[in-house]
Design a protein around this motif. Structure first.
Motif, PDB file in Angstrom:
ATOM      1  N   THR A   1     -10.540 -10.632 -26.888  1.00  0.00           N
ATOM      2  CA  THR A   1      -9.279  -9.903 -26.764  1.00  0.00           C
ATOM      3  C   THR A   1      -8.124 -10.874 -26.553  1.00  0.00           C
ATOM      4  O   THR A   1      -8.279 -11.893 -25.875  1.00  0.00           O
ATOM      5  CB  THR A   1      -9.335  -8.939 -25.554  1.00  0.00           C
TER       6      THR A   1
ATOM      7  N   ARG B   1      -0.803  -5.389 -36.552  1.00  0.00           N
ATOM      8  CA  ARG B   1      -1.710  -5.481 -37.691  1.00  0.00           C
ATOM      9  C   ARG B   1      -1.905  -6.929 -38.128  1.00  0.00           C
ATOM     10  O   ARG B   1      -3.042  -7.391 -38.338  1.00  0.00           O
ATOM     11  CB  ARG B   1      -1.150  -4.667 -38.855  1.00  0.00           C
TER      12      ARG B   1
ATOM     13  N   ALA C   1      -3.994  -8.978 -35.629  1.00  0.00           N
ATOM     14  CA  ALA C   1      -5.408  -8.617 -35.718  1.00  0.00           C
ATOM     15  C   ALA C   1      -6.057  -9.306 -36.909  1.00  0.00           C
ATOM     16  O   ALA C   1      -7.197  -9.791 -36.832  1.00  0.00           O
ATOM     17  CB  ALA C   1      -5.556  -7.098 -35.822  1.00  0.00           C
TER      18      ALA C   1
ATOM     19  N   VAL D   1      -9.472  -8.096 -30.854  1.00  0.00           N
ATOM     20  CA  VAL D   1      -8.733  -6.920 -30.390  1.00  0.00           C
ATOM     21  C   VAL D   1      -7.387  -7.395 -29.838  1.00  0.00           C
ATOM     22  O   VAL D   1      -7.339  -8.302 -28.998  1.00  0.00           O
ATOM     23  CB  VAL D   1      -9.517  -6.169 -29.296  1.00  0.00           C
ATOM     24  N   ILE D   2      -6.317  -6.797 -30.304  1.00  0.00           N
ATOM     25  CA  ILE D   2      -4.974  -7.182 -29.882  1.00  0.00           C
ATOM     26  C   ILE D   2      -4.391  -6.077 -29.009  1.00  0.00           C
ATOM     27  O   ILE D   2      -4.337  -4.915 -29.408  1.00  0.00           O
ATOM     28  CB  ILE D   2      -4.052  -7.419 -31.091  1.00  0.00           C
TER      29      ILE D   2
ATOM     30  N   SER E   1      -7.417  -3.692 -36.072  1.00  0.00           N
ATOM     31  CA  SER E   1      -7.978  -4.366 -34.900  1.00  0.00           C
ATOM     32  C   SER E   1      -9.351  -3.826 -34.590  1.00  0.00           C
ATOM     33  O   SER E   1     -10.279  -4.556 -34.280  1.00  0.00           O
ATOM     34  CB  SER E   1      -7.044  -4.180 -33.700  1.00  0.00           C
TER      35      SER E   1
ATOM     36  N   ARG F   1     -12.541  -4.926 -36.696  1.00  0.00           N
ATOM     37  CA  ARG F   1     -13.108  -6.238 -36.439  1.00  0.00           C
ATOM     38  C   ARG F   1     -14.157  -6.195 -35.348  1.00  0.00           C
ATOM     39  O   ARG F   1     -14.874  -7.149 -35.127  1.00  0.00           O
ATOM     40  CB  ARG F   1     -11.999  -7.210 -36.050  1.00  0.00           C
TER      41      ARG F   1
END
Length: 432
Positions: free
Chosen positions: A79, A92, A95, A101-102, A144, A147
């Protein structure tokens, strides 16, 4: 995509200084780290950058993105959390660039609120704010999320939080409408309860302050001292946003002091998402009905003046900035000898709720403030209205009372509400 306490989530923090002082920027990053901890995350790296303005496409520069990407691999982190709100395109693109994870500060706070909400109203409010945040960011959030697909023991696309992310725009808009209607119903119920409290005539005191300043500790201190109902105590924990729900308790100090209603609600924080303030407005507006505000401040925090500013700005947004206020500097045992506590300076008081030092002085200051807002009144009630005298004994400071041939005489210091309520029986109305 809720974060589970039993799983360690390794995260990297990223911040961009576009012109504030170094001290202010570092404080914001320290606070972001505490927010991450409150969300059961382990911070394994912090990256900062100085730029005149954010990069439109990725918020930070390409060089910094490369450094973060490398650190994600080295630290096996999943993260990246940014200290400011990201735009949908930034979310977007980041990511895609970082394959992680953003989150931004807003989504992190929303995540904490989502985990801490316990009552039906709090859950509705948090869900509403969460969906309002996610609606314009669906594409970036999906990117995100993809992934993390298929992962086990990581931020995988499972659970109620993730299901909400997969809803299409039309369904989310419909759900937002449903939540607003549900909250309107809850607000009507709250107004009925509030009207009942107003009819009691009891003074209303609200605890406000920056998160983790000690509001719940002060509330429990009052309950320990002036109530035998330990089951009415609130959660007290040394973490950001330990409690979200508004709690209202009746405090009965005795010693000729009338009881009052004490309310405690969610703490404030810098950059508190506007959607949260808006969603929690019906809960937070309890403050605007208070007669007096007890502004709880962590005296030991070197940034307490900034915390005061943030709290006062939020009160202004809630139309509560004009309410008389007492500044309660809690945790003062950390900056001065307990032998010097409590220390009073005008409308400021330094005390220690943890060490239980200063509650009597706080009450004196509180009642002094209440009496400044009240006045001395003399009433003459019909002999058949002894019930009114009983009401005043509960809600006012009785100076003198006696039964006379022409009625029941009472001299007291009471609130403007009591004066208005029984104005037909007033025989003399003086200032305090």
């Amino acid at each position: 995509m809720d974060i589970l306490p039993e799983i360690e989530h390794r995260t990297i923090l990223a911040g961009l200084n576009t012109g504030v002082s170094t001290e202010e920027f570092e404080h914001s990053m320290d606070e972001l780290k505490e927010l991450a901890k409150a969300c059961n995350m382990t911070v394994v790296g912090i990256f900062t950058q100085n730029l005149p303005s954010p990069v439109a496409a990725t918020y930070i520069g390409s060089g910094k993105i490369a450094q973060i990407r490398e650190q994600l691999t080295l630290q096996e982190a999943d993260t990246v959390i940014f200290d400011e709100m990201l735009s949908p395109i930034q979310l977007r693109n980041l990511a895609d660039e970082l394959d992680a994870v953003i989150l931004d500060r807003t989504s992190l706070i929303l995540r904490i609120f989502r985990e801490r909400a316990r009552t039906k109203e709090a859950m509705l409010q948090v869900e509403l704010a969460d969906l309002q945040y996610k609606l314009p960011r669906l594409l970036g959030l999906h990117s995100s999320l993809s992934r993390q697909g298929g992962g086990s023991g990581s931020l995988s696309n499972k659970g109620a939080g993730e299901t909400k992310l997969e809803l299409d725009r039309r369904y989310i808009e419909k759900r937002i409408s449903q939540l607003r209607q549900a909250l309107e119903t809850v607000a009507k119920e709250r107004n009925v309860t509030r009207s009942s409290r107003e009819q009691s005539g009891l003074p209303r005191v609200a605890l406000v302050g920056y998160t983790n300043a000690g509001k719940s500790t002060v509330m429990n201190w009052m309950l320990d001292s002036f109530s035998d109902s330990s089951d009415k105590k609130v959660l007290e924990k040394d973490m950001l946003f330990a409690t979200l729900d508004t709690t209202i308790r009746k405090i009965t100090p005795g010693n000729s002091n009338p009881p009052f209603l004490l309310s405690d609600t969610v703490g404030f924080i810098n950059k508190l998402p506007h959607s949260l303030v808006k969603a929690f407005h019906s809960t937070l507006e309890e403050v605007s009905y208070a007669d007096i505000i007890l502004h709880i401040i962590d005296a030991s925090d070197e940034h307490c003046n900034e915390h005061i500013r943030v709290t006062e700005e939020t009160l202004k947004e809630l139309d509560a900035s004009g309410i008389p206020c007492i500044y309660v500097y809690n945790k003062a045992e950390r900056i001065m000898s307990t032998g010097k506590l409590p220390y009073i300076q005008g409308d400021k008081i330094y005390l220690s709720a943890k060490e239980k030092i200063g509650i009597d002085a706080l009450l004196r200051l509180l009642y002094q403030k209440l009496f400044e807002m009240q006045g001395k009144c003399e009433f003459l009630f019909p002999l058949s209205r002894g019930d009114i005298l009983n009401t005043l004994f509960q809600n006012a400071v009785i100076l003198e009372s006696e039964y006379r041939e022409n009625g029941i005489y009472c001299s007291c210091i009471c609130s403007l509400r009591e004066k208005k309520r029984f104005e037909q029986y007033i025989v003399r109305n003086n200032a305090t």
